[in-house]
Enzyme design. Structure first.
Site, mmCIF file in Angstrom:
data_model
loop_
_atom_site.group_PDB
_atom_site.id
_atom_site.type_symbol
_atom_site.label_atom_id
_atom_site.label_comp_id
_atom_site.label_asym_id
_atom_site.label_seq_id
_atom_site.Cartn_x
_atom_site.Cartn_y
_atom_site.Cartn_z
ATOM 1 N N ASP A 172 -8.753 23.330 66.867
ATOM 2 C CA ASP A 172 -8.566 22.784 68.220
ATOM 3 C C ASP A 172 -7.159 22.206 68.388
ATOM 4 O OD1 ASP A 172 -10.147 21.544 66.308
ATOM 5 O OD2 ASP A 172 -11.045 20.095 67.644
ATOM 6 N N LYS A 183 -11.605 24.759 60.446
ATOM 7 C CA LYS A 183 -12.481 23.756 61.064
ATOM 8 C C LYS A 183 -13.353 23.148 59.962
ATOM 9 C CE LYS A 183 -14.054 21.667 64.787
ATOM 10 N NZ LYS A 183 -13.219 20.831 65.679
ATOM 11 N N ASP A 199 -9.055 35.974 66.276
ATOM 12 C CA ASP A 199 -9.257 36.789 67.478
ATOM 13 C C ASP A 199 -8.805 35.995 68.705
ATOM 14 O OD1 ASP A 199 -10.091 38.809 69.138
ATOM 15 O OD2 ASP A 199 -12.233 38.389 68.930
ATOM 16 N N TYR A 249 -17.962 37.237 62.529
ATOM 17 C CA TYR A 249 -18.082 38.627 62.988
ATOM 18 C C TYR A 249 -18.690 39.529 61.899
ATOM 19 C CZ TYR A 249 -14.976 37.393 66.952
ATOM 20 O OH TYR A 249 -14.419 36.829 68.083
#
Ligand code: NAD
Length: 337
Positions: A206, A173, A230, A124
């Site tokens: 995940d 990740k 978010d 972002y």
């Protein structure tokens, strides 16, 4: 007396913020509200979504209480003012507690976790462009810095220590995004040993999502980069009864801004249906930040009572209820008497 910049926002914003201010005033919170405008409401009044007057007000108070702002979807329209405010005031820590409520019919009765989301960089960061004149290839750059990672991870561990939390889950990740997410994870591994009393866990995003849905009780504090945080915030809101219940704080070294996790809910705007609890609880977080513990506790107990009783609540909490936003606010004020 504390002066706080009040931005009521768009859509359901003005209606829920009016209830929050009513409740905070009734609790005897010593706050002088200084109203300012942002988002669509500011475009209508000043022709710009973030007027100079609003920035000047926050420059002075360093404290804002904000309703949701509508942001256009896709390439047209102005940039998210929420993101601009977070970056302008370096509100690097977005703290979003998700706790089960007595009286709320949700999937779990015993969730108690806090998302600590990096709030100024990551995907972002606002670095997006088309690579071709035809606009058929677009690129977004994720920016992760050592300094940005250090301050948010340090914040998460410090928060855990101060709030007697037992565990911090570093959600990442780094298996695929080896540089950006890898840097974030490396920094977490450096900082964690400074907090020997706090258990550390590393979990891929995940897997985190699946474990949150199946067994959310295993989580305590979760720290992650901007976009993961978010998404996880709305996921965890869903675990405890919905967005109408989930508050958030945006904390920087010099300024802080308090708001709900949810957006301007255009589907509910003008219908007296929006749940004011999330912004009222954001107000409770604001009061705690100011050290106004008594007023904060008074409001929290009243909100818990009204939600537990389940009568004067908005339809998202009880589909049989005929109460709306205003009636729920009134019931919370009455419960404080
Ligand atoms: P949303 O959070 O506004 O609504 C999602 C769903 O949750 C809707 O079904 C809505 O009815 C429900 N909901 C939200 N708040 C509720 C409340 N207080 N009580 C009961 N139900 C509630 O998300 P959206 O519809 O995707 O976004 C609408 C606008 O809000 C968009 O312009 C988006 O960019 C903006 N937004 C702003 C913020 C912010 O200001 N911090 C956050 C998220 C989205």
């Amino acid at each position: 007396m504390h002066t706080v910049t009040l931005i009521k926002g768009d859509g359901i914003g003005p209606s829920i913020m009016d209830e929050a201010v009513k409740v905070m005033d009734a609790a005897g919170a010593p706050i002088h509200w200084q109203e300012a405008y942002a988002g669509l409401a500011a475009v209508e009044r000043f022709g710009t979504p973030l007027p100079e007057q609003t920035l000047a007000a926050i420059d002075q108070t360093k404290l804002a209480f904000k309703g949701p702002l509508t942001t256009s979807i896709g390439g047209k329209g102005f940039r998210s003012i929420n993101v601009v405010l977070r970056q302008t005031y370096e509100l690097y820590a977005n703290v979003r507690p998700a706790k089960s409520w007595a009286g709320v019919n949700s999937r779990y009765a015993d969730v108690d976790l806090v998302i600590v989301r990096e709030n100024t960089e990551g995907l972002y960061a606002g670095l997006e462009h088309y690579l071709t004149p035809k606009k058929d290839i677009a690129e977004s750059l994720a920016v992760v810095t050592r300094a940005g990672s250090e301050r948010i991870i340090e914040y998460a561990f410090q928060y855990a220590r101060e709030h007697q939390r037992r565990k911090v889950t570093v959600c990442h990740k780094a298996n695929i995004l080896k540089y950006t997410q890898g840097l974030f994870l490396d920094v977490a591994r450096e900082i964690a040993p400074r907090y020997p009393e706090i258990q550390v866990e590393e979990k891929i995003i995940d897997a985190t999502c699946m474990h949150l849905v199946m067994h959310p009780q295993q989580f305590d504090v979760i720290v992650c980069t901007n976009m993961f945080g978010d998404i996880l915030s709305d996921l965890t809101a869903g675990l405890v009864g919905g967005l109408g219940l989930m508050p958030g704080a945006n904390i920087g070294k010099e300024a802080a801004l308090f708001e709900a996790v949810h957006g301007s809910a255009p589907d509910l705007a003008g219908k007296n249906l929006a749940n004011p609890t999330a912004v009222i609880m954001a107000g409770v977080m604001l009061l705690r930040h100011l050290g106004e513990i008594e007023a904060a506790q008074r409001i929290q107990s009243a909100v818990e009572k009204v939600v537990r009783e389940g009568k004067q609540v908005t339809p998202d909490l009880n589909p049989d209820s005929t109460a709306g936003t205003v009636e729920m606010g009134n019931a919370i004020v009455a419960a404080m008497a």
